[in-house]
Scaffold this motif. Structure first.
Motif, PDB file in Angstrom:
ATOM      1  N   ALA A   2      -8.385  59.839 -41.454  1.00 35.37           N
ATOM      2  CA  ALA A   2      -9.205  59.506 -40.294  1.00 35.37           C
ATOM      3  C   ALA A   2      -8.558  58.405 -39.470  1.00 35.37           C
ATOM      4  CB  ALA A   2     -10.593  59.066 -40.746  1.00 35.37           C
ATOM      5  N   ASN A   3      -8.706  58.512 -38.177  1.00 33.80           N
ATOM      6  CA  ASN A   3      -8.225  57.502 -37.237  1.00 33.80           C
ATOM      7  C   ASN A   3      -9.435  56.697 -36.794  1.00 33.80           C
ATOM      8  OD1 ASN A   3      -7.007  56.051 -35.112  1.00 33.80           O
ATOM      9  ND2 ASN A   3      -7.256  57.766 -33.685  1.00 33.80           N
ATOM     10  N   LYS A   4      -9.655  55.525 -37.384  1.00 28.40           N
ATOM     11  CA  LYS A   4     -10.814  54.716 -37.028  1.00 28.40           C
ATOM     12  C   LYS A   4     -10.535  53.972 -35.736  1.00 28.40           C
ATOM     13  CE  LYS A   4     -14.526  51.955 -38.864  1.00 28.40           C
ATOM     14  NZ  LYS A   4     -15.231  51.532 -40.086  1.00 28.40           N
ATOM     15  N   ILE A   5     -11.400  54.173 -34.768  1.00 24.37           N
ATOM     16  CA  ILE A   5     -11.196  53.661 -33.416  1.00 24.37           C
ATOM     17  C   ILE A   5     -12.149  52.515 -33.126  1.00 24.37           C
ATOM     18  CG2 ILE A   5     -11.430  54.233 -30.961  1.00 24.37           C
ATOM     19  CD1 ILE A   5     -10.605  57.104 -31.680  1.00 24.37           C
ATOM     20  N   LEU A   6     -11.609  51.469 -32.499  1.00 24.88           N
ATOM     21  CA  LEU A   6     -12.409  50.352 -31.998  1.00 24.88           C
ATOM     22  C   LEU A   6     -12.355  50.346 -30.485  1.00 24.88           C
ATOM     23  CD1 LEU A   6     -13.944  47.596 -32.265  1.00 24.88           C
ATOM     24  CD2 LEU A   6     -11.675  46.511 -32.260  1.00 24.88           C
ATOM     25  N   ILE A   7     -13.522  50.230 -29.852  1.00 29.40           N
ATOM     26  CA  ILE A   7     -13.608  50.045 -28.407  1.00 29.40           C
ATOM     27  C   ILE A   7     -14.181  48.666 -28.148  1.00 29.40           C
ATOM     28  CG2 ILE A   7     -14.688  50.829 -26.265  1.00 29.40           C
ATOM     29  CD1 ILE A   7     -14.785  53.631 -27.477  1.00 29.40           C
ATOM     30  N   THR A   8     -13.394  47.785 -27.564  1.00 27.09           N
ATOM     31  CA  THR A   8     -13.895  46.464 -27.191  1.00 27.09           C
ATOM     32  C   THR A   8     -14.560  46.571 -25.817  1.00 27.09           C
ATOM     33  OG1 THR A   8     -11.868  45.755 -26.064  1.00 27.09           O
ATOM     34  CG2 THR A   8     -11.991  45.383 -28.448  1.00 27.09           C
ATOM     35  N   LEU A  28     -16.058  55.648 -35.291  1.00 31.86           N
ATOM     36  CA  LEU A  28     -16.023  54.866 -34.060  1.00 31.86           C
ATOM     37  C   LEU A  28     -16.763  53.543 -34.251  1.00 31.86           C
ATOM     38  CD1 LEU A  28     -15.272  54.897 -30.987  1.00 31.86           C
ATOM     39  CD2 LEU A  28     -17.539  55.891 -30.581  1.00 31.86           C
ATOM     40  N   ARG A  29     -16.119  52.448 -33.835  1.00 31.26           N
ATOM     41  CA  ARG A  29     -16.754  51.134 -33.858  1.00 31.26           C
ATOM     42  C   ARG A  29     -16.760  50.573 -32.436  1.00 31.26           C
ATOM     43  NH1 ARG A  29     -14.018  47.039 -37.788  1.00 31.26           N
ATOM     44  NH2 ARG A  29     -15.065  48.377 -39.317  1.00 31.26           N
ATOM     45  N   LEU A  30     -17.911  50.055 -32.026  1.00 31.39           N
ATOM     46  CA  LEU A  30     -18.068  49.503 -30.687  1.00 31.39           C
ATOM     47  C   LEU A  30     -18.281  48.002 -30.776  1.00 31.39           C
ATOM     48  CD1 LEU A  30     -20.541  52.155 -29.222  1.00 31.39           C
ATOM     49  CD2 LEU A  30     -18.042  52.226 -29.265  1.00 31.39           C
ATOM     50  N   ALA A  39     -27.674  50.500 -28.576  1.00 35.40           N
ATOM     51  CA  ALA A  39     -28.551  51.225 -29.509  1.00 35.40           C
ATOM     52  C   ALA A  39     -28.486  52.741 -29.329  1.00 35.40           C
ATOM     53  CB  ALA A  39     -29.990  50.736 -29.353  1.00 35.40           C
ATOM     54  N   ASP A  40     -28.177  53.212 -28.131  1.00 37.35           N
ATOM     55  CA  ASP A  40     -28.137  54.652 -27.881  1.00 37.35           C
ATOM     56  C   ASP A  40     -26.976  55.341 -28.595  1.00 37.35           C
ATOM     57  OD1 ASP A  40     -30.361  54.436 -26.298  1.00 37.35           O
ATOM     58  OD2 ASP A  40     -29.273  54.474 -24.391  1.00 37.35           O
ATOM     59  N   PHE A  41     -25.998  54.575 -29.016  1.00 31.73           N
ATOM     60  CA  PHE A  41     -24.849  55.165 -29.719  1.00 31.73           C
ATOM     61  C   PHE A  41     -25.179  55.203 -31.218  1.00 31.73           C
ATOM     62  CE2 PHE A  41     -23.127  53.455 -25.796  1.00 31.73           C
ATOM     63  CZ  PHE A  41     -22.337  54.516 -25.348  1.00 31.73           C
ATOM     64  N   THR A  42     -25.945  56.193 -31.599  1.00 29.14           N
ATOM     65  CA  THR A  42     -26.513  56.233 -32.945  1.00 29.14           C
ATOM     66  C   THR A  42     -25.482  56.496 -34.034  1.00 29.14           C
ATOM     67  OG1 THR A  42     -27.062  58.573 -32.606  1.00 29.14           O
ATOM     68  CG2 THR A  42     -28.774  56.940 -32.112  1.00 29.14           C
ATOM     69  N   ARG A  43     -24.392  57.164 -33.709  1.00 33.35           N
ATOM     70  CA  ARG A  43     -23.402  57.510 -34.734  1.00 33.35           C
ATOM     71  C   ARG A  43     -22.334  56.434 -34.900  1.00 33.35           C
ATOM     72  NH1 ARG A  43     -21.466  63.696 -34.435  1.00 33.35           N
ATOM     73  NH2 ARG A  43     -20.486  62.954 -36.359  1.00 33.35           N
ATOM     74  N   ALA A  44     -22.208  55.568 -33.916  1.00 33.99           N
ATOM     75  CA  ALA A  44     -21.148  54.560 -33.951  1.00 33.99           C
ATOM     76  C   ALA A  44     -21.601  53.296 -34.662  1.00 33.99           C
ATOM     77  CB  ALA A  44     -20.709  54.217 -32.527  1.00 33.99           C
ATOM     78  N   GLU A  45     -20.633  52.594 -35.237  1.00 33.93           N
ATOM     79  CA  GLU A  45     -20.886  51.270 -35.797  1.00 33.93           C
ATOM     80  C   GLU A  45     -20.839  50.253 -34.661  1.00 33.93           C
ATOM     81  OE1 GLU A  45     -18.741  48.154 -38.943  1.00 33.93           O
ATOM     82  OE2 GLU A  45     -17.837  50.104 -38.498  1.00 33.93           O
ATOM     83  N   LYS A  46     -21.810  49.364 -34.602  1.00 33.08           N
ATOM     84  CA  LYS A  46     -21.858  48.352 -33.547  1.00 33.08           C
ATOM     85  C   LYS A  46     -21.630  46.964 -34.136  1.00 33.08           C
ATOM     86  CE  LYS A  46     -25.153  50.843 -32.861  1.00 33.08           C
ATOM     87  NZ  LYS A  46     -25.538  52.231 -33.315  1.00 33.08           N
TER      88      LYS A  46
END
Length: 283
Positions: A2-8, A28-30, A39-46
């Motif tokens: 898996a390619n774990k992605i961070l969006i700053t 995906l991590r935000l 909160a609307d990004f239910t599948r992503a880690e915040k």
């Protein structure tokens, strides 16, 4: 693997749109200073993260494979140092690839102060030893209505220089594609629209699109500084505003690139196509 992605900057214009495009991605991590707004990004880690707070950056970058680093907001010189904090956190965390949103014409000698910061950040990334993709976007089409204002009048010392205006949507789509397959898109790319226009030509095109009279008025540097100082903005913001026009006049944002189509497989928006599809931007 898996390619774990961070969006700053995941609550900002670009970061949020990239997050929306990748919202169904499994790893995906935000990162944001206000993660509760995601909160609307239910599948992503915040996660909470701030370029000024190294402790939060360590947590945000931990376990990440590919990190998108959006530029921060600060006075010239300070912005690059904020970005350096994020790059250092990526190195410590063992990030494999950095995707950085820079600016077209970035150089140590740019007329646009932000471009000087972008160039310094690019140097920090190269010195980090990490694999990277630098995406240098031109000025956003989305900012054109703001530049003309309610009076449909843009004033500045831009001369007859051209701008290869690019849609935020095209930039976001390109970033998302690079994040999904960073190995295939290493290096530095300019991100532009399909053509370059002078500011006067931009006004003419908006007049045709909107049916209102848009105008560009050339100013001297002295004139431009005088009325912008009267707005009460910090001196560095005034210098940045003026510098954006001087960079246009110098031709720094005139070259047209095919990178958007090359990376996404779709042609970039023209002014007419973009404002027709998203009329709320200009209404």
């Amino acid at each position: 693997m898996a390619n774990k992605i961070l969006i700053t900057g995941a609550t900002g214009h670009i970061g949020n749109r990239v997050a929306e495009i990748l919202k169904d991605y499994d790893s995906l991590r935000l990162m944001s200073r206000q993660p509760e707004e995601l909160a609307d990004f239910t599948r992503a880690e915040k996660v909470k993260g701030d370029y000024k707070d190294n402790a939060t950056l360590q947590d945000a970058f931990d376990g990440i494979d590919t990190a998108f680093i959006v530029s921060g907001y600060a006075a010239p010189g300070q912005r690059a140092l904020l970005h350096k904090n994020a790059i250092a956190a990526a190195v410590i965390a063992g990030v494999k690839h950095i995707v950085y949103l820079s600016f077209q014409g970035a150089s140590a000698n740019s007329k646009f102060p932000m471009s000087q910061d972008h160039f310094q950040t690019e140097e920090f990334i190269k010195q980090s030893g990490l694999s990277f993709t630098v995406l240098r976007d031109s000025f956003y089409m989305d900012l054109i209505p703001e530049m003309f204002g309610e009076q449909q009048l843009m004033k500045g010392p831009g001369g007859r220089g051209q701008v290869a205006w690019v849609a935020r949507e095209d930039v976001a789509r390109t970033i998302a594609q690079v994040l999904l397959n960073p190995v295939a898109h290493q290096g530095t790319y300019d991100l532009t629209g399909p053509e370059a226009l002078t500011l006067a030509q931009t006004a003419e095109r908006l007049t045709q699109i909107q049916g209102k009279n848009y105008r560009y008025q050339e100013e001297t540097i002295t004139q431009a500084i005088r009325w912008r100082n009267d707005l009460g903005a910090p001196a560095w913001e005034v210098a940045t505003w003026i510098g954006s026009y001087l960079a246009i006049a110098a031709g720094e944002v005139a070259p047209v690139s095919n990178a958007v189509e090359q990376i996404t497989g779709q042609k970039p928006f023209s002014l007419e196509a973009y404002f027709t599809k998203f009329p709320e931007i200009i209404s």
